[in-house]
Design an enzyme around this catalytic site. Structure first.
Site, short mmCIF file in Angstrom:
data_model
loop_
_atom_site.label_atom_id
_atom_site.label_comp_id
_atom_site.label_asym_id
_atom_site.label_seq_id
_atom_site.Cartn_x
_atom_site.Cartn_y
_atom_site.Cartn_z
N ASP A 202 7.94 -0.22 -11.47
CA ASP A 202 9.11 -1.01 -12.17
C ASP A 202 8.59 -2.40 -12.37
O ASP A 202 8.18 -3.01 -11.13
CB ASP A 202 10.56 -0.81 -11.52
CG ASP A 202 11.49 -1.70 -12.31
OD1 ASP A 202 11.76 -1.10 -13.37
OD2 ASP A 202 12.04 -2.23 -11.76
N GLU A 257 -6.05 6.99 0.31
CA GLU A 257 -5.95 7.50 1.57
C GLU A 257 -5.28 9.14 1.45
O GLU A 257 -5.41 9.57 2.53
CB GLU A 257 -4.88 6.57 2.55
CG GLU A 257 -5.28 5.19 2.93
CD GLU A 257 -4.31 4.79 3.66
OE1 GLU A 257 -3.10 5.10 3.79
OE2 GLU A 257 -4.57 3.34 3.65
#
Length: 543
Positions: A202, A257
């Site tokens: 956002d 990751e």
């Protein structure tokens, strides 16, 4: 280049409070969403994007968050969330969450600590606090204005002012503070470990501000927020600052990751040449392309947007994104039924009566527009109810309006509630199958005629068109080749080829055009004696 699922995915945006209610309180929830996943699999989408479902006072549709690691009790629990993600993955549907890094709720524990700790404290430094100007600091620190109207600064009891680019209930975080950066890296990992596939970011361009004293003023006309005015503010003090890209490079390392890596999609209302910077290698993977939302049924503008967007995305090894609707704009069926010069804010203020929208015209154009968009290379984002042809509910009574734009504009702007009215699932019922109770925003009489139940068995319905287009799109979406077909790309007609032998014709004009030889595989309106009608799109298998 390795295949990445998001490059050509169709993602369905869900506004959870308005999608499906499971517990008869009139508010949509995660269990309700889970119960409708078979519908989304049947429709043929690749992923879902959930607008915020975190704990919130709901001053701004959930974008005012009190806890980024939990679920709002009105929508369910973390266990409900985990069940939803698992059920979506079982059906081959990926899950994107909304992450809101620019601000928190003013009820967030960090902001409460900032207020109690006082000026100059480490807790206050997590937000943007400043002394005011003038006698006794009684004037705001700068002329920056809120996106929702009015100034972007509010004063607290000890005399300092805090920044909020949106509502006063949404204080902006200070992204120069290492606590803020570390917190959001941990939030990304928290949801990544719960199985989400990525995040819609956002207000992605607004995180980093130029906070050097004295704060620079924004240049613009009276009432201008300056949020979009780069011509007058080429070195904008609080939007699209160079430092924001350092943030996303950090995020990208967290994304990797996970296996497969998480995906980041930027909501960045900036020019295309600036927007593309957010998806350079090592940053986010996609950035919303809002250009179609600024244009209403203009072939030349559509052609320019497509050409520039594809070229820009290719320049950084990405694919373009396309959208016709979302939870912040007037629904396409209504917008496309209005003259192109109508200001939609003024139209909403008239309760959708001045001028009246031509829903038949808007529906024809919306059918043609979705076949145009779904044929383009790259990814597409659909907004819930778009596949049902829902119009804007422009005449919601003042007493039910929830959007902060309504309050901040002194009731001059109705805001975005009209596109957030809960979905109709059945022809009848107290809330047309959305709930067994009345919905939190009132649905219009006759809303059931747009319902899934009413359309699912109708081969000519908007729903049937979407499903057919999504199914056929899969047959060529992996092939990212695209070329304009200049033999037919004339005047009010857009013509382009995909995957070598798929010809797409989009007739935005007022008269029918002859269809060239080829197998008609899908059209938004029935051909008439070998002609494609006005306001229609056709897909042909063409040699």
């Amino acid at each position: 280049m390795p295949h990445h699922w998001w490059r050509n995915a169709v993602t369905y945006q869900i506004y959870p409070r308005s999608f499906a209610d499971s517990n008869a309180d009139g508010v949509g929830d995660l269990a309700g969403l889970t119960s409708k996943l078979d519908y989304l699999a049947w429709l043929g989408v690749d992923a879902i994007w959930l607008t915020p479902c975190y704990p919130s006072p709901w001053c701004d549709g959930g974008y005012d968050i009190t806890d980024h690691r939990d679920i709002d009790p009105a929508l369910g629990s973390l266990r409900d969330f985990d069940r939803m993600v698992a059920a979506a993955h079982e059906r081959g549907i990926r899950v994107l969450m909304d992450i809101v890094p620019n601000h928190t709720s003013n009820r967030h524990q960090w902001f409460r600590q900032a207020l109690s700790a006082g000026p100059g404290s480490p807790a206050r430094d997590r937000y943007v606090f400043r002394d005011g100007k003038g006698p006794n600091g009684g004037s705001p620190p700068s002329n920056w204005e809120s996106r929702f109207g009015g100034r972007a600064w509010s004063r607290v009891a000890d005399g300092q002012w805090y920044l909020h680019l949106f509502a006063p209930e949404q204080p902006d975080l200070n992204w120069e503070n290492p606590d803020v950066r570390a917190e959001f890296l941990d939030i990304l990992r928290f949801w990544g470990r719960r199985g989400v596939d990525g995040f819609r970011v956002d207000v992605a361009a607004a995180l980093v501000k130029d906070l050097r004293e004295p704060l620079r003023e924004v240049v613009g006309g009276e009432g201008s927020s300056g949020l979009d005015d780069f011509a007058a503010n080429p070195d904008h003090p609080f939007l699209d600052r160079p430092g924001v890209h350092d943030v996303y490079r950090e995020w990208n390392r967290v994304f990797h990751e996970f296996d497969p890596p998480l995906v980041g999609v930027a909501e960045a209302w900036v020019r295309g040449d600036r927007r593309i910077q957010y998806i350079r290698p090592g940053e986010l993977q996609q950035a919303f392309n809002f250009e179609f939302l600024r244009v209403r049924w203009q072939a030349a503008e559509y052609r320019r947007i497509v050409t520039e967007s594809i070229a820009a995305a290719c320049s950084v090894g990405a694919t373009a994104t396309w959208a016709l609707d979302n939870h912040d704009v007037v629904r396409q069926v209504s917008a496309l039924g209005l003259p192109g010069d109508v200001d939609l804010r003024v139209w909403l203020a008239s309760n959708g009566t001045d001028p009246p929208t031509d829903l038949a015209l808007g529906t024809r154009r919306a059918r043609a527009a979705i076949l145009f968009v779904l044929a383009l290379p790259g990814s597409a984002y659909l907004y819930q109810g778009e596949e049902l042809g829902l119009p804007e509910v422009a005449d919601l009574p003042a007493e039910v309006l929830r959007d902060p734009k309504w309050v901040r504009s002194q009731h001059k702007e109705k805001g975005r509630d009209g596109c957030r009215v809960p979905l109709p699932w059945t022809r009848d019922g107290v809330s047309f199958g959305f709930s067994s109770a009345r919905s939190w925003l009132p649905q219009p009489a006759g809303w059931g005629t747009y319902s899934v139940q009413a359309q699912r068995g109708d081969p000519d319905s908007m729903l049937a068109l979407y499903r057919a287009a999504l199914r056929l799109r899969r047959s060529f979406s992996d092939d990212e080749t695209f070329s304009w077909d200049d033999r037919h790309n004339i005047g009010d007609v857009l013509a382009f080829r995909r995957a070598g032998n798929i010809l797409i014709l989009v007739n935005t004009g007022a008269t029918a055009i002859p269809l060239p030889p080829g197998e008609l595989v899908l059209s938004s309106a029935p051909p008439e004696a070998g002609f494609l009608p006005a306001d229609a799109t056709a897909w042909l298998r063409h040699s």
